[in-house]
Write an enzyme that holds these catalytic residues in place. Structure first.
Site, PDB file in Angstrom:
ATOM      1  N   THR A  50       1.046  -1.085   0.013  1.00  0.00           N
ATOM      2  CA  THR A  50       0.141  -0.006   0.016  1.00  0.00           C
ATOM      3  C   THR A  50       0.782   1.173  -0.104  1.00  0.00           C
ATOM      4  OG1 THR A  50      -0.036   0.377   2.168  1.00  0.00           O
ATOM      5  CG2 THR A  50      -1.505  -1.146   1.571  1.00  0.00           C
ATOM      6  N   CYS A  51       0.379   2.393  -0.025  1.00  0.00           N
ATOM      7  CA  CYS A  51       1.138   3.693   0.113  1.00  0.00           C
ATOM      8  C   CYS A  51       1.726   3.753   1.366  1.00  0.00           C
ATOM      9  CB  CYS A  51       0.235   4.768  -0.035  1.00  0.00           C
ATOM     10  SG  CYS A  51      -1.140   5.090   1.067  1.00  0.00           S
ATOM     11  N   GLU A 113      -8.359   3.790  10.453  1.00  0.00           N
ATOM     12  CA  GLU A 113      -9.059   3.899   9.125  1.00  0.00           C
ATOM     13  C   GLU A 113      -9.170   2.686   8.695  1.00  0.00           C
ATOM     14  OE1 GLU A 113      -7.351   2.912   6.420  1.00  0.00           O
ATOM     15  OE2 GLU A 113      -5.447   1.979   6.925  1.00  0.00           O
ATOM     16  N   GLY A 190      -9.639   5.524  -7.743  1.00  0.00           N
ATOM     17  CA  GLY A 190      -9.636   4.653  -6.884  1.00  0.00           C
ATOM     18  C   GLY A 190     -10.464   4.727  -5.681  1.00  0.00           C
TER      19      GLY A 190
END
Length: 430
Positions: A50-51, A113, A190
């Protein structure tokens, strides 16, 4: 358990965005999966990229972590020693605990999150499709999903969580103040872009452009928020029309160059432009930082906004950590049962054989007996076997799994009960 579980990774705490983009694996999962499964030390593997993190979960025997590092570095055409300083390695229960924390969003930059759970599920689906998982990782990932659900149900850790996209829009508000007079463009369509569009609307921006490589997907997103979709290749010439640009594509190379912004600034008469690059690898050329009237932030710059929102959820995070610890213990028992099961089966079978032999000898001495007597003797023999086996089985089952494994305890049990020899349990001389 005949094999170990390893988690090898780096994240926003151990590596800056420049390192994370260098070793990102998001676009390598489908096409290669590095041929990790069924080669060398690794028998099962899952890639989460992921980022904010790149993590490889692997099960196998021997030098699993080293093989993962070599394949990871090789996939990015880098030397393993360039990767090693940024990497953490967790083994067995610590790997399980880390995975449960990640799935529950306790290890995220934005505590609580929800995006990470979806990303983990996607990573798992890709691994299953590649036939890269087996008994251990399948069970572990499904357990991780249930742990995440329990954390969200039993705690309020996610009740006031901000997303990366929310933090990006909050940062824009600090620069521009009143957002109603400004226009925005989203590059990428996205989940991050969708969340950003929602927060931009809530901040007062009504005019949103969406540029995406797949125009249809861009049109779908734009329609949700009364925006306008543009062809991806037209994105540079639309820079002059917008004040806020949020990028979140999966490109391996920058898609916005300093020359594009320089040209837009001339036509805009140097009106400020605000860029937030929440992609890893980054979408915007870092040289843009040198331009006047341009504010460029990457994902690491959002930490300050995130920290402000963190204090209210720390107590809930402590409760969530307790849940994770409970679930780690439960999973350790299942893991322990994998290598203990053959010993438990052998112990039960040995007891049953002994009972059958002694029962046969007793019935022979007694001579003819009625059915009720026979059934009573059989029931008593079975009950004795179960009672005698109870404590040894509990000793095996509830010891859990340590870093050293369960081998010593299993070996002791097999020696005490002589489980590695076949044949009759007792001879007439006994």
């Amino acid at each position: 358990m005949d094999c170990d579980i390893f988690l090898v990774g780096l994240n926003h705490r151990t590596a800056g965005v420049d390192v994370r983009e260098r070793f990102a694996l998001a676009n390598h999962c489908d096409e290669e999966h590095w041929a990790l499964p069924c080669t060398g030390a690794v028998s099962e593997s899952i890639i989460l990229s992921t980022c904010n993190r790149v993590e490889i979960l692997a099960a196998g025997t021997g030098e699993v972590a080293e093989q993962v590092l070599r394949n990871w570095a090789g996939a990015r055409k880098s030397d393993v020693e360039d990767l090693r300083p940024y990497v953490y390695v967790h083994k067995n229960l610590e790997a399980v605990r880390h995975l449960f924390s990640v799935a529950s969003s306790l290890d995220s930059m934005v505590l609580g999150e929800p995006q990470i759970l979806g990303q983990l599920k996607t990573a798992y689906r890709k691994a299953v499709k590649s036939r890269a998982t087996g008994v251990i990782l399948n069970r572990l990932l499904h357990k991780a999903f249930s742990v995440a659900k329990r954390v969200r149900t039993e705690t309020a850790v996610a009740s006031s969580a901000v997303s990366i996209s929310y933090a990006a829009v909050e940062l824009a508000k600090r620069i521009f103040g009143d957002m109603r007079a400004h226009k925005a463009m989203l590059v990428g369509a996205g989940e991050m872009a969708e969340l950003a569009a929602m927060h931009l609307l809530q901040a007062g921006i009504a005019d949103i452009l969406v540029a995406n490589r797949t125009l249809v997907r861009g049109q779908e997103l734009a329609k949700q928020f009364n925006g306008h979709a543009i062809p991806f290749e037209d994105m540079p010439r639309h820079l002059l029309d917008v004040d806020i640009i949020i990028t979140s594509t999966g490109s391996q190379e920058p898609i916005i160059r300093a020359r594009d912004i320089r040209a837009a600034l001339k036509i805009r008469k140097n009106r400020p432009m605000f860029f937030i690059d929440i992609a890893v690898p980054r979408d915007i050329d870092p040289d843009v930082n040198g331009l006047d009237n341009v504010y460029l932030y990457d994902i690491d710059d959002l930490k300050e906004v995130v920290e402000e929102n963190l204090a209210t959820r720390r107590d809930e995070a402590a409760k969530a950590a307790e849940i994770v610890n409970e679930e780690v213990v439960q999973f350790s028992r299942w893991l322990a049962s994998l290598d203990m099961q053959p010993t438990i089966v052998d112990l039960i079978k040995k007891g049953q054989r002994a009972a059958e032999e002694e029962l046969a000898k007793t019935l022979k001495r007694l001579g003819p007996v009625d059915d009720n007597t026979r059934e009573a003797l059989e029931a008593m023999a079975g009950a004795l076997v179960r009672k005698l086996n109870h404590d040894p089985i509990m000793f095996l089952k509830h010891g859990g799994m340590s870093q050293e494994g369960n081998g010593p305890r299993i070996s002791i049990m097999r020696r005490i009960f002589n489980l590695d020899k076949t044949g009759c349990i007792y001879s007439e001389e006994n």
